[in-house]
Design a protein around this motif. Structure first.
Motif, PDB file in Angstrom:
ATOM      1  N   LYS A   8       0.991  -1.230   0.017  1.00 41.37           N
ATOM      2  CA  LYS A   8       0.019   0.090   0.081  1.00 41.37           C
ATOM      3  C   LYS A   8       0.885   1.187  -0.110  1.00 41.37           C
ATOM      4  CE  LYS A   8      -3.723   2.454   2.750  1.00 41.37           C
ATOM      5  NZ  LYS A   8      -3.936   2.248   4.034  1.00 41.37           N
ATOM      6  N   GLY A   9       0.689   2.108  -0.894  1.00 40.78           N
ATOM      7  CA  GLY A   9       1.500   3.110  -0.942  1.00 40.78           C
ATOM      8  C   GLY A   9       0.871   4.431  -1.522  1.00 40.78           C
ATOM      9  N   ARG A  10       1.598   5.625  -1.904  1.00 43.62           N
ATOM     10  CA  ARG A  10       1.177   6.802  -2.174  1.00 43.62           C
ATOM     11  C   ARG A  10       1.983   7.083  -3.402  1.00 43.62           C
ATOM     12  NH1 ARG A  10       2.923  10.449   1.632  1.00 43.62           N
ATOM     13  NH2 ARG A  10       4.007   8.524   2.766  1.00 43.62           N
ATOM     14  N   LEU A  11       1.237   7.709  -4.319  1.00 40.25           N
ATOM     15  CA  LEU A  11       1.813   8.502  -5.440  1.00 40.25           C
ATOM     16  C   LEU A  11       2.386   9.815  -4.864  1.00 40.25           C
ATOM     17  CD1 LEU A  11       0.194   7.055  -8.556  1.00 40.25           C
ATOM     18  CD2 LEU A  11       2.457   6.382  -7.889  1.00 40.25           C
ATOM     19  N   LEU A  12       3.578  10.602  -5.462  1.00 40.73           N
ATOM     20  CA  LEU A  12       3.876  11.777  -4.808  1.00 40.73           C
ATOM     21  C   LEU A  12       3.456  12.688  -5.904  1.00 40.73           C
ATOM     22  CD1 LEU A  12       7.281  11.198  -3.198  1.00 40.73           C
ATOM     23  CD2 LEU A  12       5.089  11.127  -2.156  1.00 40.73           C
ATOM     24  N   GLU A  50       1.803  11.913 -13.447  1.00 38.29           N
ATOM     25  CA  GLU A  50       1.559  11.312 -14.825  1.00 38.29           C
ATOM     26  C   GLU A  50       1.067   9.968 -14.445  1.00 38.29           C
ATOM     27  OE1 GLU A  50       5.083  11.432 -17.002  1.00 38.29           O
ATOM     28  OE2 GLU A  50       5.282  13.568 -16.913  1.00 38.29           O
ATOM     29  N   ALA A  51       1.884   9.235 -13.427  1.00 38.18           N
ATOM     30  CA  ALA A  51       1.324   7.899 -13.063  1.00 38.18           C
ATOM     31  C   ALA A  51       0.114   7.789 -12.612  1.00 38.18           C
ATOM     32  CB  ALA A  51       2.538   7.315 -12.106  1.00 38.18           C
ATOM     33  N   ALA A  52      -0.489   8.802 -11.756  1.00 41.85           N
ATOM     34  CA  ALA A  52      -1.613   8.782 -11.018  1.00 41.85           C
ATOM     35  C   ALA A  52      -2.656   8.970 -12.295  1.00 41.85           C
ATOM     36  CB  ALA A  52      -1.567  10.102 -10.167  1.00 41.85           C
ATOM     37  N   ALA A  53      -2.481   9.843 -13.177  1.00 47.04           N
ATOM     38  CA  ALA A  53      -3.186   9.917 -14.277  1.00 47.04           C
ATOM     39  C   ALA A  53      -3.466   8.801 -15.364  1.00 47.04           C
ATOM     40  CB  ALA A  53      -2.977  11.038 -15.284  1.00 47.04           C
ATOM     41  N   LEU A  54      -2.414   8.035 -15.363  1.00 45.14           N
ATOM     42  CA  LEU A  54      -2.463   7.023 -16.205  1.00 45.14           C
ATOM     43  C   LEU A  54      -3.277   5.865 -15.501  1.00 45.14           C
ATOM     44  CD1 LEU A  54       1.169   7.022 -17.553  1.00 45.14           C
ATOM     45  CD2 LEU A  54      -0.912   7.239 -18.966  1.00 45.14           C
ATOM     46  N   ILE A  55      -3.023   5.743 -14.212  1.00 45.19           N
ATOM     47  CA  ILE A  55      -3.774   4.625 -13.473  1.00 45.19           C
ATOM     48  C   ILE A  55      -5.255   5.007 -13.486  1.00 45.19           C
ATOM     49  CG2 ILE A  55      -4.397   3.774 -11.034  1.00 45.19           C
ATOM     50  CD1 ILE A  55      -1.202   4.123 -10.409  1.00 45.19           C
ATOM     51  N   GLU A  56      -5.516   6.118 -13.292  1.00 45.78           N
ATOM     52  CA  GLU A  56      -7.230   6.668 -13.237  1.00 45.78           C
ATOM     53  C   GLU A  56      -7.715   6.435 -14.648  1.00 45.78           C
ATOM     54  OE1 GLU A  56      -9.648  10.690 -12.680  1.00 45.78           O
ATOM     55  OE2 GLU A  56      -7.722  10.338 -11.796  1.00 45.78           O
ATOM     56  N   ALA A  57      -6.826   6.626 -15.550  1.00 49.68           N
ATOM     57  CA  ALA A  57      -7.544   6.204 -17.299  1.00 49.68           C
ATOM     58  C   ALA A  57      -7.399   4.835 -17.575  1.00 49.68           C
ATOM     59  CB  ALA A  57      -6.535   6.989 -18.065  1.00 49.68           C
ATOM     60  N   GLY A  58      -6.822   3.911 -16.823  1.00 51.95           N
ATOM     61  CA  GLY A  58      -6.693   2.518 -16.987  1.00 51.95           C
ATOM     62  C   GLY A  58      -5.572   2.112 -17.939  1.00 51.95           C
ATOM     63  N   ALA A  59      -4.656   3.206 -18.182  1.00 53.18           N
ATOM     64  CA  ALA A  59      -3.693   2.997 -19.145  1.00 53.18           C
ATOM     65  C   ALA A  59      -2.525   2.204 -18.407  1.00 53.18           C
ATOM     66  CB  ALA A  59      -3.061   4.136 -19.632  1.00 53.18           C
ATOM     67  N   ILE A  60      -2.342   2.200 -17.008  1.00 53.76           N
ATOM     68  CA  ILE A  60      -1.343   1.527 -16.299  1.00 53.76           C
ATOM     69  C   ILE A  60      -1.992   0.796 -14.974  1.00 53.76           C
ATOM     70  CG2 ILE A  60       0.750   1.635 -14.537  1.00 53.76           C
ATOM     71  CD1 ILE A  60       1.569   2.198 -17.328  1.00 53.76           C
ATOM     72  N   ASP A  61      -1.770  -0.525 -15.065  1.00 56.34           N
ATOM     73  CA  ASP A  61      -2.281  -1.323 -14.085  1.00 56.34           C
ATOM     74  C   ASP A  61      -1.360  -2.300 -13.328  1.00 56.34           C
ATOM     75  OD1 ASP A  61      -2.553  -3.228 -15.955  1.00 56.34           O
ATOM     76  OD2 ASP A  61      -4.800  -3.325 -15.866  1.00 56.34           O
ATOM     77  N   GLY A  62      -0.312  -2.278 -13.811  1.00 53.85           N
ATOM     78  CA  GLY A  62       0.527  -3.265 -13.314  1.00 53.85           C
ATOM     79  C   GLY A  62       1.472  -3.068 -12.373  1.00 53.85           C
ATOM     80  N   LEU A  63       2.058  -4.194 -11.531  1.00 48.50           N
ATOM     81  CA  LEU A  63       3.045  -4.013 -10.467  1.00 48.50           C
ATOM     82  C   LEU A  63       4.124  -5.088 -10.698  1.00 48.50           C
ATOM     83  CD1 LEU A  63       1.112  -3.565  -7.320  1.00 48.50           C
ATOM     84  CD2 LEU A  63       2.300  -1.859  -8.327  1.00 48.50           C
ATOM     85  N   SER A  64       5.140  -4.943 -10.509  1.00 43.06           N
ATOM     86  CA  SER A  64       6.258  -5.789 -10.888  1.00 43.06           C
ATOM     87  C   SER A  64       7.453  -5.574  -9.729  1.00 43.06           C
ATOM     88  CB  SER A  64       7.270  -5.690 -12.088  1.00 43.06           C
ATOM     89  OG  SER A  64       7.975  -6.368 -12.478  1.00 43.06           O
ATOM     90  N   ILE A  65       8.131  -6.540  -9.269  1.00 38.70           N
ATOM     91  CA  ILE A  65       9.083  -6.494  -8.193  1.00 38.70           C
ATOM     92  C   ILE A  65      10.379  -6.479  -8.751  1.00 38.70           C
ATOM     93  CG2 ILE A  65       7.601  -7.515  -6.272  1.00 38.70           C
ATOM     94  CD1 ILE A  65       8.932 -10.566  -7.004  1.00 38.70           C
ATOM     95  N   ARG A  68      -1.741  -6.932  -9.962  1.00 40.96           N
ATOM     96  CA  ARG A  68      -2.285  -5.717 -10.369  1.00 40.96           C
ATOM     97  C   ARG A  68      -2.476  -4.505  -9.386  1.00 40.96           C
ATOM     98  NH1 ARG A  68      -1.682  -5.408 -15.852  1.00 40.96           N
ATOM     99  NH2 ARG A  68      -2.128  -7.420 -16.746  1.00 40.96           N
ATOM    100  N   ILE A  69      -2.582  -3.454  -9.635  1.00 41.65           N
ATOM    101  CA  ILE A  69      -2.934  -2.190  -8.746  1.00 41.65           C
ATOM    102  C   ILE A  69      -4.532  -2.166  -8.411  1.00 41.65           C
ATOM    103  CG2 ILE A  69      -3.053   0.384  -8.627  1.00 41.65           C
ATOM    104  CD1 ILE A  69      -0.610   0.327 -10.771  1.00 41.65           C
ATOM    105  N   ALA A  70      -4.753  -1.953  -7.398  1.00 40.49           N
ATOM    106  CA  ALA A  70      -6.128  -1.572  -6.994  1.00 40.49           C
ATOM    107  C   ALA A  70      -6.028  -0.177  -6.527  1.00 40.49           C
ATOM    108  CB  ALA A  70      -6.487  -2.539  -5.893  1.00 40.49           C
ATOM    109  N   ALA A  71      -6.826   0.626  -7.250  1.00 43.77           N
ATOM    110  CA  ALA A  71      -6.874   1.951  -6.879  1.00 43.77           C
ATOM    111  C   ALA A  71      -7.535   2.273  -5.531  1.00 43.77           C
ATOM    112  CB  ALA A  71      -7.639   2.766  -7.838  1.00 43.77           C
ATOM    113  N   LYS A  72      -7.695   3.357  -5.016  1.00 44.09           N
ATOM    114  CA  LYS A  72      -8.312   3.765  -3.763  1.00 44.09           C
ATOM    115  C   LYS A  72      -9.630   3.297  -3.765  1.00 44.09           C
ATOM    116  CE  LYS A  72      -6.856   7.499  -1.120  1.00 44.09           C
ATOM    117  NZ  LYS A  72      -6.796   8.723  -0.714  1.00 44.09           N
ATOM    118  N   GLY A  73     -10.308   3.623  -4.912  1.00 44.10           N
ATOM    119  CA  GLY A  73     -11.741   3.525  -4.735  1.00 44.10           C
ATOM    120  C   GLY A  73     -12.148   2.024  -4.884  1.00 44.10           C
TER     121      GLY A  73
END
Length: 157
Positions: free
Chosen positions: A60-64, A72-87, A124-129
């Motif tokens: 669980k984290g916060r984009l700055l 930019e990452a927040a906008a891309l997540i909100e639009a559904g363009a980015i939704d992956g996580l990788s270690i 995958r990312i789960a957005a706050k909502g």
């Protein structure tokens, strides 16, 4: 990172693989980094919580928003363009299983990145909502119990 799921490279992470690394990072006061596309020159936020749960590595984290790439990452997540996580990690201990897959048993976790194409497609990312508040869950459970109580009364129970 989900336990027991084979990624596109043929690796799978064993339950408990992160425990030592997470404990060592906490003891040293070291944070696991949040990066953009595994680029160490592009930190975009902070991970506030990292732990293993029954399914895998939970973060669980916060984009700055003070960082351009974070906005930019927040906008891309909100639009559904980015939704992956990788270690990003170093393997400390691994073994081959009967299926010939590399089982990652102990990992030194360095970073978790927001990515376009994760090696594990289900990471995958789960957005706050997307999270359900605990109060909503408890209210839902109370409703189920109330309905069951009414059915028991109606049926002479």
């Amino acid at each position: 990172s989900l336990f027991g799921r084979v990624d596109q490279g043929g690796d799978l992470v064993a339950r408990g693989a992160y425990g030592t690394s997470l404990a060592a990072a906490e003891a040293a006061g070291r944070r696991i980094k949040m990066l953009w596309q595994h680029d160490p020159a592009q930190p975009i936020g902070v991970w506030d919580e990292l732990r293993e749960d029954a399914r895998g590595l939970w973060v669980k984290g916060r984009l700055l928003d003070s960082v351009a790439r974070g906005r930019e990452a927040a906008a891309l997540i909100e639009a559904g363009a980015i939704d992956g996580l990788s270690i990003g990690y170093r393997t400390q201990r691994a073994a081959k299983n009967d299926a010939g897959q590399r089982v990652l048993q102990t990992l030194d976790l360095w970073e978790v990145s927001l990515v376009t194409f994760p090696m594990l497609p289900t990471a995958r990312i789960a957005a706050k909502g997307d999270f359900i508040a605990i109060g909503d869950v408890l209210r839902g459970m109370a409703g189920v119990f109330d309905e069951a109580r009414r059915n028991l009364k109606r049926n002479g129970g």
